[in-house]
Design an enzyme around this catalytic site. Structure first.
Site, PDB file in Angstrom:
ATOM      1  N   LYS A  22       0.842  -1.211   0.000  1.00  0.00           N
ATOM      2  CA  LYS A  22       0.000   0.000   0.000  1.00  0.00           C
ATOM      3  C   LYS A  22       0.875   1.259   0.000  1.00  0.00           C
ATOM      4  CE  LYS A  22      -1.720   1.544   4.024  1.00  0.00           C
ATOM      5  NZ  LYS A  22      -1.477   2.951   4.390  1.00  0.00           N
ATOM      6  N   ASN A  23       1.890   1.265   0.843  1.00  0.00           N
ATOM      7  CA  ASN A  23       2.672   2.495   1.025  1.00  0.00           C
ATOM      8  C   ASN A  23       3.685   2.732  -0.079  1.00  0.00           C
ATOM      9  OD1 ASN A  23       1.129   2.882   3.226  1.00  0.00           O
ATOM     10  ND2 ASN A  23       2.701   2.391   4.739  1.00  0.00           N
ATOM     11  N   ARG A  91      -4.636  10.679   4.354  1.00  0.00           N
ATOM     12  CA  ARG A  91      -3.350  11.360   4.588  1.00  0.00           C
ATOM     13  C   ARG A  91      -2.399  11.115   3.427  1.00  0.00           C
ATOM     14  NH1 ARG A  91       0.245  14.082   7.273  1.00  0.00           N
ATOM     15  NH2 ARG A  91       2.315  13.371   6.787  1.00  0.00           N
ATOM     16  N   CYS A 115      -4.785  12.174  12.482  1.00  0.00           N
ATOM     17  CA  CYS A 115      -5.557  10.936  12.722  1.00  0.00           C
ATOM     18  C   CYS A 115      -5.251  10.498  14.152  1.00  0.00           C
ATOM     19  CB  CYS A 115      -5.180   9.882  11.699  1.00  0.00           C
ATOM     20  SG  CYS A 115      -3.452   9.441  11.787  1.00  0.00           S
ATOM     21  N   ARG A 120       0.229  14.448  12.556  1.00  0.00           N
ATOM     22  CA  ARG A 120       0.604  14.252  11.156  1.00  0.00           C
ATOM     23  C   ARG A 120       0.879  15.581  10.427  1.00  0.00           C
ATOM     24  NH1 ARG A 120      -1.068   8.993   9.947  1.00  0.00           N
ATOM     25  NH2 ARG A 120       0.643   8.981   8.445  1.00  0.00           N
ATOM     26  N   ILE A 122       2.789  18.522   8.106  1.00  0.00           N
ATOM     27  CA  ILE A 122       3.465  18.444   6.789  1.00  0.00           C
ATOM     28  C   ILE A 122       4.505  19.563   6.657  1.00  0.00           C
ATOM     29  CG2 ILE A 122       1.539  17.291   5.597  1.00  0.00           C
ATOM     30  CD1 ILE A 122       0.864  20.089   4.400  1.00  0.00           C
ATOM     31  N   ASP A 123       4.975  20.066   7.798  1.00  0.00           N
ATOM     32  CA  ASP A 123       5.947  21.173   7.756  1.00  0.00           C
ATOM     33  C   ASP A 123       7.204  20.824   6.952  1.00  0.00           C
ATOM     34  OD1 ASP A 123       6.189  19.409  10.084  1.00  0.00           O
ATOM     35  OD2 ASP A 123       7.994  20.564  10.501  1.00  0.00           O
ATOM     36  N   LEU A 124       7.639  19.569   7.010  1.00  0.00           N
ATOM     37  CA  LEU A 124       8.868  19.192   6.300  1.00  0.00           C
ATOM     38  C   LEU A 124       8.620  19.113   4.785  1.00  0.00           C
ATOM     39  CD1 LEU A 124      10.079  16.431   8.793  1.00  0.00           C
ATOM     40  CD2 LEU A 124      10.963  18.776   8.560  1.00  0.00           C
ATOM     41  N   ASP A 306       4.695   0.577  12.098  1.00  0.00           N
ATOM     42  CA  ASP A 306       3.455  -0.042  11.598  1.00  0.00           C
ATOM     43  C   ASP A 306       3.288  -1.484  12.042  1.00  0.00           C
ATOM     44  OD1 ASP A 306       3.557   1.670   8.373  1.00  0.00           O
ATOM     45  OD2 ASP A 306       2.999   2.326  10.388  1.00  0.00           O
ATOM     46  N   ILE A 328       8.108   7.126  16.777  1.00  0.00           N
ATOM     47  CA  ILE A 328       7.761   7.790  15.517  1.00  0.00           C
ATOM     48  C   ILE A 328       6.524   8.664  15.664  1.00  0.00           C
ATOM     49  CG2 ILE A 328       7.165   7.443  13.072  1.00  0.00           C
ATOM     50  CD1 ILE A 328      10.054   6.626  13.803  1.00  0.00           C
ATOM     51  N   ARG A 398      -8.607  -0.577   4.695  1.00  0.00           N
ATOM     52  CA  ARG A 398      -7.754   0.443   4.070  1.00  0.00           C
ATOM     53  C   ARG A 398      -6.413  -0.149   3.673  1.00  0.00           C
ATOM     54  NH1 ARG A 398      -6.138   4.709   7.674  1.00  0.00           N
ATOM     55  NH2 ARG A 398      -4.846   5.055   5.853  1.00  0.00           N
TER      56      ARG A 398
HETATM   57  C1  EPZ Z   1       4.237   6.890   6.136  1.00  0.00           C
HETATM   58  O1  EPZ Z   1       3.469   7.951   6.662  1.00  0.00           O
HETATM   59  C2  EPZ Z   1       3.303   5.681   6.098  1.00  0.00           C
HETATM   60  N1  EPZ Z   1       2.123   5.973   5.273  1.00  0.00           N
HETATM   61  C3  EPZ Z   1       2.839   5.328   7.524  1.00  0.00           C
HETATM   62  O2  EPZ Z   1       2.071   4.140   7.439  1.00  0.00           O
HETATM   63  C4  EPZ Z   1       4.072   5.049   8.380  1.00  0.00           C
HETATM   64  O3  EPZ Z   1       3.669   4.773   9.695  1.00  0.00           O
HETATM   65  C5  EPZ Z   1       4.989   6.281   8.355  1.00  0.00           C
HETATM   66  O4  EPZ Z   1       5.352   6.585   6.985  1.00  0.00           O
HETATM   67  C6  EPZ Z   1       6.269   6.059   9.143  1.00  0.00           C
HETATM   68  O5  EPZ Z   1       6.949   4.950   8.633  1.00  0.00           O
HETATM   69  C7  EPZ Z   1       2.245   5.958   3.926  1.00  0.00           C
HETATM   70  O6  EPZ Z   1       3.316   5.736   3.386  1.00  0.00           O
HETATM   71  C8  EPZ Z   1       0.997   6.217   3.142  1.00  0.00           C
HETATM   72  P1  EPZ Z   1       6.246  10.326   8.161  1.00  0.00           P
HETATM   73  P2  EPZ Z   1       4.058   9.472   6.610  1.00  0.00           P
HETATM   74  O7  EPZ Z   1       6.146  11.595   7.407  1.00  0.00           O
HETATM   75  O8  EPZ Z   1       4.973   9.628   5.468  1.00  0.00           O
HETATM   76  C9  EPZ Z   1       6.668  13.527  11.558  1.00  0.00           C
HETATM   77  C10 EPZ Z   1       0.219   2.752   7.777  1.00  0.00           C
HETATM   78  O9  EPZ Z   1      -0.258   2.225   8.787  1.00  0.00           O
HETATM   79  N2  EPZ Z   1       6.551  14.514  10.477  1.00  0.00           N
HETATM   80  O10 EPZ Z   1       7.401   9.411   7.847  1.00  0.00           O
HETATM   81  O11 EPZ Z   1       2.902  10.371   6.739  1.00  0.00           O
HETATM   82  C11 EPZ Z   1       5.380  12.748  11.771  1.00  0.00           C
HETATM   83  O12 EPZ Z   1       4.497  13.467  12.617  1.00  0.00           O
HETATM   84  C12 EPZ Z   1       0.688   4.187   7.819  1.00  0.00           C
HETATM   85  O13 EPZ Z   1       0.365   2.182   6.670  1.00  0.00           O
HETATM   86  C13 EPZ Z   1       6.768  15.855  10.764  1.00  0.00           C
HETATM   87  O14 EPZ Z   1       7.055  16.225  11.892  1.00  0.00           O
HETATM   88  O15 EPZ Z   1       4.899   9.500   7.959  1.00  0.00           O
HETATM   89  C14 EPZ Z   1       5.876  11.481  12.416  1.00  0.00           C
HETATM   90  O16 EPZ Z   1       6.085  11.723  13.784  1.00  0.00           O
HETATM   91  C15 EPZ Z   1       0.455   4.822   9.187  1.00  0.00           C
HETATM   92  N3  EPZ Z   1       6.669  16.762   9.758  1.00  0.00           N
HETATM   93  C16 EPZ Z   1       7.233  11.252  11.740  1.00  0.00           C
HETATM   94  O17 EPZ Z   1       7.622  12.522  11.192  1.00  0.00           O
HETATM   95  C17 EPZ Z   1       6.361  16.394   8.467  1.00  0.00           C
HETATM   96  O18 EPZ Z   1       6.314  17.268   7.582  1.00  0.00           O
HETATM   97  C18 EPZ Z   1       7.198  10.233  10.609  1.00  0.00           C
HETATM   98  O19 EPZ Z   1       6.187  10.628   9.727  1.00  0.00           O
HETATM   99  C19 EPZ Z   1       6.147  15.028   8.197  1.00  0.00           C
HETATM  100  C20 EPZ Z   1       6.247  14.095   9.210  1.00  0.00           C
END
Ligand code: EPZ
Length: 419
Positions: A22-23, A91, A115, A120, A122-124, A306, A328, A398
């Site tokens: 999925k991811n 998301r 969620c 979640r 998106i600042d980065l 996950d 995380i 999902r």
């Molecule tokens: C991806 O989400 C996956 N989803 C998530 O899987 C997975 O848990 C996550 O990566 C971590 O491995 C998809 O790929 C669709 P992140 P993503 O940005 O990219 C913080 C599942 O169950 N962060 O790597 O949204 C964030 O809050 C889902 O399949 C910022 O601070 O996750 C978190 O603490 C759940 N600023 C950490 O980084 C940002 O701009 C990791 O988030 C972005 C993220």
């Protein structure tokens, strides 16, 4: 809303084939926006999130045609504004931002909702796009990004919890059509990011370093169509491995990538589970008495967040104290209260859950709260004595393709019931 009625106590036996990841498929579907030519993606899991992404791409003007486990997508003409309600609901849709900006030099997408597992942010994502020359505005729940031209840059994408998976995907996609070279430092190393890079290269992008913390992208003028088979879902494979161990059965997981699962397989072995690798197959069975272990979730190739909830269920069966620390997401313990309703003894101390294992679980009605928590509740139901009704399993649908059919084939007594 459907529920899953599970009659527990049956060890799982047999073979299960893993679906596409999925991811990986979600950002790869978004990447088709980077070209006007047709793309074909294979081994696409039939999941509601994938259908959703298809609807989002259609709302942007792309032609999307699902055919079994393939999807053909052609974004001949595409609009820069996505359907607010559609995008807001998932998301993963945030990863259309980079491709739209690169293709059209403008994009307007709704801010993805938080969620239950965390805010979640998106600042980065936005930091990276700004460094590539985008002007970003957040107004009325939308993110609007515009640019005269994207220009390659050296940028650092690490956040307080480490790298960002979809943030890396967004910046990598945007950089493929930028002017010059982009170096992404503190890039996410997840296999799904690598699979996206492979797809982008098949489209004619110039990318190197994927899978390492430094990804280099040399911008090109245009990208062409591509045909790509998605990697297997390492989280689905891990979920079935834990279910096999927890129920005391023996399951052969086929069509997986054990090389994407080192941290999970290492922890299963440490817990006393027997894991044998044979090419793309894994055979998992409980090798005797389970042992308590400590787990900390980390960015790849550390233990995946996950799989945290699923492993917690296994730890409730291991006599002794296990400590699971979530590094995380800020609130990924929603499953704890529900698993406790089945008789588990788990205390939360800040980012850690302290599991006093060795208890027998007994069935009860429970409520799913998010995708992986619902997978954990299903595993708990498979182990518990008596019946467990897992409600709101739309969360499960999902991210797990036909999970009830796959479990039934392994001997589980599960029925999907309408509420
Ligand atoms: C991806 O989400 C996956 N989803 C998530 O899987 C997975 O848990 C996550 O990566 C971590 O491995 C998809 O790929 C669709 P992140 P993503 O940005 O990219 C913080 C599942 O169950 N962060 O790597 O949204 C964030 O809050 C889902 O399949 C910022 O601070 O996750 C978190 O603490 C759940 N600023 C950490 O980084 C940002 O701009 C990791 O988030 C972005 C993220």
């Amino acid at each position: 809303m459907d529920s899953l009625l599970i009659k527990g106590g049956v060890p799982l036996h047999g073979e299960v084939r893993i679906s596409g990841a999925k991811n990986a498929v979600l950002p790869i579907m978004a990447a088709t926006l980077l070209t006007a030519e047709p793309c074909t993606i294979r081994r696409v899991p039939q999941l509601s999130d994938v259908q959703f992404m298809g609807q989002i791409l259609k709302s942007l003007g792309a032609e999307v045609q699902f055919d079994g486990d393939s999807v053909s997508i052609q974004a001949k003409k595409v609009r820069g504004v996505g359907d607010y309600e559609l995008i807001r609901k998932m998301r993963g849709s945030i990863c259309i931002l980079g491709p739209l900006l690169a293709r059209l030099r403008k994009a307007k997408v709704s801010l993805p909702g938080g969620c239950v597992i965390g805010s979640r942010p998106i600042d980065l994502h936005l930091k990276g796009l700004r460094e590539l020359g985008a002007r970003i505005e957040i107004l009325n729940g939308y993110v609007s990004a515009t640019t005269r031209k994207l220009v390659g840059a050296d940028l650092f994408l690490g956040g307080r919890s480490g790298p960002t998976v979809l943030g890396t995907a967004n910046i990598m996609m945007a950089a493929t059509l930028a002017d010059g070279i982009t170096i992404i430092e503190s890039a996410a190393c997840e296999p799904e990011v690598v699979d996206l890079a492979v797809f982008l290269r098949a489209m004619g992008a110039k990318i190197s370093g994927e899978g390492s913390p430094t990804i280099t992208v040399t911008g090109v003028k245009t990208l062409h169509g591509a045909d790509h088979e998605v990697i297997p879902d390492r989280i689905e494979a891990a979920t079935f491995a834990v279910a096999a161990a927890a129920t005391g059965g023996e399951v052969t997981i086929q069509g997986s990538r054990p090389d994407h699962m080192h941290a999970v397989l290492d922890k299963l072995r440490e817990a006393g589970v027997r894991v044998e690798r044979n090419g793309t197959s894994l055979t998992v069975r409980r090798g005797g008495r389970l042992k308590p272990i400590d787990i900390t979730t980390l960015p790849y190739s550390g233990f995946p967040t996950d799989v945290q909830a699923q492993m917690m269920v296994l730890m409730t069966l291991s006599p002794g104290i296990s400590i699971i620390t979530e590094r995380i997401f800020e609130s990924r313990f929603m499953h704890v209260s529900e698993i406790s309703r089945l008789g588990a003894d788990i205390a939360i101390e800040g980012p850690s859950a302290i599991v006093k294992g060795g208890k027998r679980l007994s069935g009860a009605p429970v409520m799913a709260s998010d995708l992986r928590a619902s997978a954990a509740l299903v595993i708990a139901g498979l182990v518990a004595r008596g019946s467990t009704l897992v409600k709101r399993i739309y969360h499960l649908d999902r991210g797990y393709e036909n999970i009830d059919a796959k479990l039934k084939k392994l001997g589980a007594r599960v029925e999907r019931v309408a509420d």
